[in-house]
Scaffold this motif. Structure first.
Motif, PDB file in Angstrom:
ATOM      1  N   ASN A   1      13.003  42.877  47.842  1.00  0.00           N
ATOM      2  CA  ASN A   1      13.570  43.558  46.688  1.00  0.00           C
ATOM      3  C   ASN A   1      14.926  42.943  46.369  1.00  0.00           C
ATOM      4  OD1 ASN A   1      14.099  45.421  44.664  1.00  0.00           O
ATOM      5  ND2 ASN A   1      14.923  46.939  46.070  1.00  0.00           N
ATOM      6  N   LEU A   2      15.078  42.430  45.158  1.00  0.00           N
ATOM      7  CA  LEU A   2      16.305  41.736  44.762  1.00  0.00           C
ATOM      8  C   LEU A   2      17.158  42.542  43.783  1.00  0.00           C
ATOM      9  CD1 LEU A   2      14.762  38.191  44.161  1.00  0.00           C
ATOM     10  CD2 LEU A   2      15.906  39.023  46.225  1.00  0.00           C
ATOM     11  N   GLY A   3      16.741  43.751  43.441  1.00  0.00           N
ATOM     12  CA  GLY A   3      17.471  44.533  42.450  1.00  0.00           C
ATOM     13  C   GLY A   3      17.538  46.000  42.823  1.00  0.00           C
ATOM     14  N   SER A   4      17.359  46.842  41.823  1.00  0.00           N
ATOM     15  CA  SER A   4      17.429  48.288  42.015  1.00  0.00           C
ATOM     16  C   SER A   4      16.298  48.761  42.917  1.00  0.00           C
ATOM     17  CB  SER A   4      17.345  48.997  40.665  1.00  0.00           C
ATOM     18  OG  SER A   4      17.244  50.393  40.842  1.00  0.00           O
ATOM     19  N   ASN A   5      16.588  49.802  43.705  1.00  0.00           N
ATOM     20  CA  ASN A   5      15.570  50.320  44.629  1.00  0.00           C
ATOM     21  C   ASN A   5      14.955  51.633  44.149  1.00  0.00           C
ATOM     22  OD1 ASN A   5      17.774  51.927  44.981  1.00  0.00           O
ATOM     23  ND2 ASN A   5      17.899  51.730  47.198  1.00  0.00           N
ATOM     24  N   THR A   6      14.948  51.856  42.834  1.00  0.00           N
ATOM     25  CA  THR A   6      14.249  53.012  42.275  1.00  0.00           C
ATOM     26  C   THR A   6      12.749  52.829  42.459  1.00  0.00           C
ATOM     27  OG1 THR A   6      16.001  53.198  40.619  1.00  0.00           O
ATOM     28  CG2 THR A   6      13.994  54.449  40.227  1.00  0.00           C
ATOM     29  N   SER A   7      12.081  53.855  42.989  1.00  0.00           N
ATOM     30  CA  SER A   7      10.671  53.719  43.386  1.00  0.00           C
ATOM     31  C   SER A   7       9.776  53.310  42.221  1.00  0.00           C
ATOM     32  CB  SER A   7      10.174  55.036  43.993  1.00  0.00           C
ATOM     33  OG  SER A   7      10.884  55.337  45.158  1.00  0.00           O
ATOM     34  N   ILE A   8       9.887  53.996  41.107  1.00  0.00           N
ATOM     35  CA  ILE A   8       8.996  53.720  39.976  1.00  0.00           C
ATOM     36  C   ILE A   8       9.226  52.317  39.428  1.00  0.00           C
ATOM     37  CG2 ILE A   8      10.611  54.874  38.412  1.00  0.00           C
ATOM     38  CD1 ILE A   8       6.752  54.645  38.066  1.00  0.00           C
ATOM     39  N   ASN A   9      10.501  51.878  39.371  1.00  0.00           N
ATOM     40  CA  ASN A   9      10.781  50.532  38.871  1.00  0.00           C
ATOM     41  C   ASN A   9      10.310  49.458  39.850  1.00  0.00           C
ATOM     42  OD1 ASN A   9      11.874  51.502  36.541  1.00  0.00           O
ATOM     43  ND2 ASN A   9      13.998  51.214  37.134  1.00  0.00           N
ATOM     44  N   MET A  10      10.392  49.741  41.144  1.00  0.00           N
ATOM     45  CA  MET A  10       9.889  48.787  42.144  1.00  0.00           C
ATOM     46  C   MET A  10       8.376  48.634  42.042  1.00  0.00           C
ATOM     47  SD  MET A  10      12.264  49.946  45.351  1.00  0.00           S
ATOM     48  CE  MET A  10      11.391  49.018  46.585  1.00  0.00           C
ATOM     49  N   VAL A  11       7.670  49.745  41.825  1.00  0.00           N
ATOM     50  CA  VAL A  11       6.211  49.681  41.657  1.00  0.00           C
ATOM     51  C   VAL A  11       5.855  48.866  40.424  1.00  0.00           C
ATOM     52  CG1 VAL A  11       4.167  51.067  41.144  1.00  0.00           C
ATOM     53  CG2 VAL A  11       5.753  51.822  42.904  1.00  0.00           C
ATOM     54  N   ARG A  12       6.553  49.126  39.329  1.00  0.00           N
ATOM     55  CA  ARG A  12       6.261  48.400  38.091  1.00  0.00           C
ATOM     56  C   ARG A  12       6.620  46.924  38.211  1.00  0.00           C
ATOM     57  NH1 ARG A  12       8.458  53.194  34.099  1.00  0.00           N
ATOM     58  NH2 ARG A  12       6.435  54.146  33.688  1.00  0.00           N
ATOM     59  N   ALA A  13       7.723  46.614  38.881  1.00  0.00           N
ATOM     60  CA  ALA A  13       8.102  45.215  39.058  1.00  0.00           C
ATOM     61  C   ALA A  13       7.097  44.478  39.934  1.00  0.00           C
ATOM     62  CB  ALA A  13       9.499  45.131  39.664  1.00  0.00           C
ATOM     63  N   THR A  14       6.609  45.135  40.980  1.00  0.00           N
ATOM     64  CA  THR A  14       5.599  44.521  41.860  1.00  0.00           C
ATOM     65  C   THR A  14       4.324  44.231  41.082  1.00  0.00           C
ATOM     66  OG1 THR A  14       6.512  45.751  43.727  1.00  0.00           O
ATOM     67  CG2 THR A  14       4.361  44.757  44.039  1.00  0.00           C
TER      68      THR A  14
ATOM     69  N   GLY B   1       8.673  39.437  40.085  1.00  0.00           N
ATOM     70  CA  GLY B   1       8.308  40.467  39.120  1.00  0.00           C
ATOM     71  C   GLY B   1       9.534  41.254  38.697  1.00  0.00           C
ATOM     72  N   ARG B   2       9.602  41.597  37.431  1.00  0.00           N
ATOM     73  CA  ARG B   2      10.779  42.286  36.899  1.00  0.00           C
ATOM     74  C   ARG B   2      10.376  43.511  36.091  1.00  0.00           C
ATOM     75  NH1 ARG B   2      12.054  36.813  36.656  1.00  0.00           N
ATOM     76  NH2 ARG B   2      14.129  36.251  37.467  1.00  0.00           N
ATOM     77  N   HIS B   3      11.208  44.541  36.230  1.00  0.00           N
ATOM     78  CA  HIS B   3      11.100  45.709  35.358  1.00  0.00           C
ATOM     79  C   HIS B   3      12.435  46.442  35.406  1.00  0.00           C
ATOM     80  CE1 HIS B   3       9.044  48.823  33.022  1.00  0.00           C
ATOM     81  NE2 HIS B   3       9.854  49.655  33.657  1.00  0.00           N
ATOM     82  N   GLY B   4      13.095  46.520  34.251  1.00  0.00           N
ATOM     83  CA  GLY B   4      14.403  47.150  34.216  1.00  0.00           C
ATOM     84  C   GLY B   4      15.389  46.401  35.097  1.00  0.00           C
ATOM     85  N   ALA B   5      16.055  47.137  35.996  1.00  0.00           N
ATOM     86  CA  ALA B   5      17.025  46.526  36.908  1.00  0.00           C
ATOM     87  C   ALA B   5      16.397  46.113  38.232  1.00  0.00           C
ATOM     88  CB  ALA B   5      18.177  47.493  37.169  1.00  0.00           C
ATOM     89  N   SER B   6      15.075  46.257  38.360  1.00  0.00           N
ATOM     90  CA  SER B   6      14.393  45.908  39.615  1.00  0.00           C
ATOM     91  C   SER B   6      13.812  44.506  39.532  1.00  0.00           C
ATOM     92  CB  SER B   6      13.282  46.914  39.922  1.00  0.00           C
ATOM     93  OG  SER B   6      13.812  48.180  40.196  1.00  0.00           O
TER      94      SER B   6
END
Length: 209
Positions: A172-185, A132-137
């Motif tokens: 997690n393969l990218g950025s660890n920003t919480s909101i971006n991780m939720v969206r990528a998941t 799953g991808r979102h931004g840099a996450s």
């Protein structure tokens, strides 16, 4: 003189007796008031707009926001909340306010209005490996055998648990920003393909795959 003294003493005795009687009456009245049962005929109001039955909430993160203006700095709080019923429905929301409880309340309301349905197989895991991808996450989701449990942490674990998965590998393969991780998941979970989709593409029966 003696008669005057006797009259003064008599009046003093009458006054003290009156004071004692009034004090005893006041004490009995206060005791009766205390012993009375409280009135319970009113109806308790319940606020159902910020909560939904069957949904669990989990606060992923709270951060402080400073806005610098001409008048000075204005501080607010931002809350990230994930909600889900552990049966394939999950969502997230962000709320901002000058106080933490109000920010959480707003985030829960936004999350309840942003619920998505997730598919999973009979073993409560994903159907196939997906990123799953979102931004840099970037979040890797991989099926796991029964008994493995949820291999995840932080914001990813909140989404996976409230969605209802029991055995899954994540990374997690990218950025660890919480909101971006939720969206990528959520992006990875929503982009899953059911085996019937591939069976229809190949014009085959799903049992033959």
């Amino acid at each position: 003189m003696l008669e005057n003294k006797e009259k003064i003493e008599a009046t003093n005795e009458e006054a003290t007796t009156k004071v004692d009687v009034s004090a005893s009456k006041a004490n009995t009245e206060t005791k009766e008031r205390i012993n009375k049962k409280p009135i319970t005929s009113f109806k308790k109001r319940t606020n159902t707009r910020t909560s939904r039955t069957g949904f669990e909430e989990k606060v992923v993160g709270i951060k402080r926001i400073n806005k610098t203006t001409k008048g000075g700095r204005h501080m607010r709080f931002s809350a990230l909340v994930v909600v889900g019923d552990k049966h394939g429905k999950v969502g997230f929301g962000i709320g901002k306010s000058t106080e933490v409880p109000n920010a959480i309340r707003k985030a829960i309301k936004n999350a309840n209005n942003n619920v998505s349905s997730i598919i999973m197989n009979k073993n409560f895991t994903v159907y196939h490996e997906i990123v799953g991808r979102h931004g840099a996450s970037k979040v890797l989701l991989k099926p796991a055998p029964v008994g493995t449990g949820i291999v995840a942490g932080g914001a990813i674990r909140a989404v996976i648990e409230l969605a209802g998965f029991k055995d899954i590998y994540t990374k997690n393969l990218g950025s660890n920003t919480s909101i971006n991780m939720v969206r990528a998941t959520l992006n990875g979970l929503l982009n899953q393909k059911h085996p019937k989709y591939f069976a229809d593409l190949r014009d085959k029966d799903i049992k033959s795959l």
